[in-house]
Write an enzyme that holds these catalytic residues in place. Structure first.
Site, PDB file in Angstrom:
ATOM      1  NE  ARG A  45     -24.039 -86.783  35.843  1.00  0.00           N
ATOM      2  CZ  ARG A  45     -23.022 -87.336  35.201  1.00  0.00           C
ATOM      3  NH1 ARG A  45     -22.534 -86.785  34.115  1.00  0.00           N
ATOM      4  NH2 ARG A  45     -22.456 -88.438  35.647  1.00  0.00           N
ATOM      5  N   GLY A  46     -21.942 -85.368  38.498  1.00  0.00           N
ATOM      6  CA  GLY A  46     -20.644 -86.043  38.400  1.00  0.00           C
ATOM      7  C   GLY A  46     -19.713 -85.429  39.428  1.00  0.00           C
ATOM      8  CB  ALA A  47     -17.646 -86.899  42.107  1.00  0.00           C
ATOM      9  NE  ARG A  88     -26.507 -85.007  43.462  1.00  0.00           N
ATOM     10  CZ  ARG A  88     -26.203 -85.773  42.417  1.00  0.00           C
ATOM     11  NH1 ARG A  88     -25.546 -85.253  41.385  1.00  0.00           N
ATOM     12  NH2 ARG A  88     -26.521 -87.065  42.399  1.00  0.00           N
ATOM     13  CD  GLN A 197     -27.136 -90.625  36.027  1.00  0.00           C
ATOM     14  OE1 GLN A 197     -27.801 -91.657  35.848  1.00  0.00           O
ATOM     15  NE2 GLN A 197     -27.074 -90.032  37.213  1.00  0.00           N
ATOM     16  CG  ASP A 238     -20.451 -90.070  42.919  1.00  0.00           C
ATOM     17  OD1 ASP A 238     -20.582 -91.130  42.278  1.00  0.00           O
ATOM     18  OD2 ASP A 238     -20.783 -88.966  42.465  1.00  0.00           O
ATOM     19  CG  ASN A 248     -19.749 -94.900  40.659  1.00  0.00           C
ATOM     20  OD1 ASN A 248     -19.434 -93.727  40.520  1.00  0.00           O
ATOM     21  ND2 ASN A 248     -20.050 -95.679  39.646  1.00  0.00           N
ATOM     22  CE  LYS A 249     -25.772 -92.059  39.879  1.00  0.00           C
ATOM     23  NZ  LYS A 249     -26.434 -91.167  40.869  1.00  0.00           N
TER      24      LYS A 249
HETATM   25  C1  LIG Z   1     -16.570 -88.967  37.490  1.00  0.00           C
HETATM   26  S1  LIG Z   1     -17.569 -89.180  38.852  1.00  0.00           S
HETATM   27  C2  LIG Z   1     -19.125 -89.463  38.115  1.00  0.00           C
HETATM   28  C3  LIG Z   1     -20.057 -90.162  39.042  1.00  0.00           C
HETATM   29  O1  LIG Z   1     -21.101 -89.271  39.436  1.00  0.00           O
HETATM   30  C4  LIG Z   1     -22.318 -89.863  39.044  1.00  0.00           C
HETATM   31  O2  LIG Z   1     -23.370 -89.573  39.905  1.00  0.00           O
HETATM   32  P1  LIG Z   1     -24.425 -88.405  39.506  1.00  0.00           P
HETATM   33  O3  LIG Z   1     -24.695 -88.546  38.043  1.00  0.00           O
HETATM   34  O4  LIG Z   1     -25.622 -88.701  40.385  1.00  0.00           O
HETATM   35  O5  LIG Z   1     -23.732 -87.108  39.877  1.00  0.00           O
HETATM   36  C5  LIG Z   1     -22.015 -91.321  39.036  1.00  0.00           C
HETATM   37  O6  LIG Z   1     -21.935 -91.844  40.338  1.00  0.00           O
HETATM   38  C6  LIG Z   1     -20.682 -91.307  38.356  1.00  0.00           C
HETATM   39  O7  LIG Z   1     -19.943 -92.460  38.435  1.00  0.00           O
END
Ligand SMILES: CSC[C@H]1O[C@H](OP(=O)(O)O)[C@H](O)[C@@H]1O
Length: 365
Positions: A45-47, A88, A197, A238, A248-249
């Site tokens: 995960r993570g953009a 997603r 996270q 994101d 963002n989260k």
């Molecule tokens: C470097 S972007 C990471 C960004 O993605 C995370 O979301 P997820 O864990 O649901 O993919 C979160 O928004 C982070 O800041």
């Protein structure tokens, strides 16, 4: 630890982030379907990491195809694009990566490439996306690190580290860059309910680097700000809209409002692949809603009754007026963001090459 994601023997290997911090388990994906499942279930995960993973997924599909000609291969490739695009909705890097792979694929087909040519080209493009992301994170770290106070108490939310990118991280890249530039840094990591996270991934990354890290529950940030223990805040993103609104989260907007109240600079760190100039403002950013169980359970422990309704948006949007600057690999954009973000895209390759370090964009300080 192996890198967050790697191409190995015509397969994609990634750490299963659902198992961290207690278990370092690696998953090997050999098909686009397995890649799509890994993204949707947040194995990875993570953009930026999602974008890199999708690119490898498309390369996997082309290299495994039994298509006799490019017509059949094109049909299969476009099906894989749709499969991955449906995983997603919020992180624009996913769609950016798919579009880039599509562009290269179609250009090569129009130029008469064979199926074998495409097998090589698509893997090379996915690897280029991977390598560029690591380079972008390091450049973000350089520009962002220079903004960090000499003695910094930094709050971050969720995980925008090596685990959310192809390596080094965006928000955590700024923290790493600050330390490399000689700053003294203590980090406060929001645990980041409901998927945790921050506690599970950010703290795991930072303590492995020997960085002073304190995990806090999300409701503790305000008192630390009031105590004066936080003087810099940096998060990932994101999707950043053309006007600078940043998704963002979930919980990031809360942190930004608290930062404003306490006069603490709140920065967003993200590569250009996270900036979506076609989305004009934050209201147009699609927000993923995830399964209720993420909220009602911590692991296997149920913490809310079955009869309760659950609201579980995975992201929120921070208005641009709360953001001190957007730290990218081409410099730091400041308000007014529509102009300064566009200027980052307009920076010519010549300008970039001439300065070595990407110049700070117009409208940015
Ligand atoms: C470097 S972007 C990471 C960004 O993605 C995370 O979301 P997820 O864990 O649901 O993919 C979160 O928004 C982070 O800041």
């Amino acid at each position: 630890m192996l890198p967050t994601i790697a191409w190995q023997d015509d397969a994609v290997v990634m750490v299963d982030q659902r198992k961290l911090p207690t278990r370092e388990v690696y998953l090997t994906c050999t098909t686009p379907t397995e890649i799509a499942r890994a993204i949707k279930t947040m194995v990875i995960r993570g953009a930026p990491a999602i974008g890199v993973t999708a690119a490898y997924g498309l390369a996997l599909g082309v290299r495994r195809s039994k298509a006799a000609g490019t017509k059949q291969l094109t049909t299969e490739f476009l099906k894989d694009c749709d499969l991955l695009a449906a995983t997603r909705p919020t992180a624009v890097n996913l769609f950016w990566a798919i579009d880039r792979m599509k562009h290269v694929f179609s250009e090569k087909v129009l130029a008469g490439a064979s199926v074998e040519d495409l097998r090589q080209v698509m893997l090379a493009e996915a690897q280029a996306i991977h390598d560029e992301d690591v380079a972008s994170c390091r450049a973000i770290g350089k520009f962002g690190g220079a903004l960090v106070p000499e003695k910094a108490g930094i709050l971050t939310h969720c995980n925008a580290g090596a685990l959310a990118t192809a390596g080094y991280g965006t928000a955590l890249g700024v923290i790493r860059g600050a330390i490399e530039q000689g700053r003294t840094v203590s980090v406060f990591a929001d645990e980041t309910r409901p998927v945790l996270q921050g506690a599970r991934l950010t703290a795991w990354e930072l303590v492995r680097d020997g960085i002073d890290t304190t995990v806090i529950s999300d409701n503790m940030a305000a008192v630390l700000m009031r105590q004066g223990r936080i003087n810099f805040i940096v998060v990932g993103a994101d999707r950043i809209a053309a006007n600078g609104d940043a998704a963002n989260k979930i919980g990031t907007y809360t942190v930004a409002v608290l930062a404003k109240e306490h006069g603490i600079p709140f920065y967003v760190a993200a590569p250009l692949s996270t900036i979506d100039m076609r989305t004009l403002d934050g209201d147009a950013i699609p927000i993923e809603e995830r399964n209720r169980r993420e909220v009602t359970h911590v692991g296997t422990t149920q913490i809310a009754p079955d009869q309760a309704k659950v609201y579980n948006p995975a992201f929120d949007v921070t208005p641009h007026r709360l953001i001190a600057g957007i730290i990218t690999e081409r410099g730091v954009a400041r308000a007014p963001y529509t102009e300064s973000l566009q200027a980052l895209f307009d920076l010519s390759a010549v300008a970039l090459a001439e300065t070595g370090d990407a110049p700070v964009a117009a409208g940015a300080r």
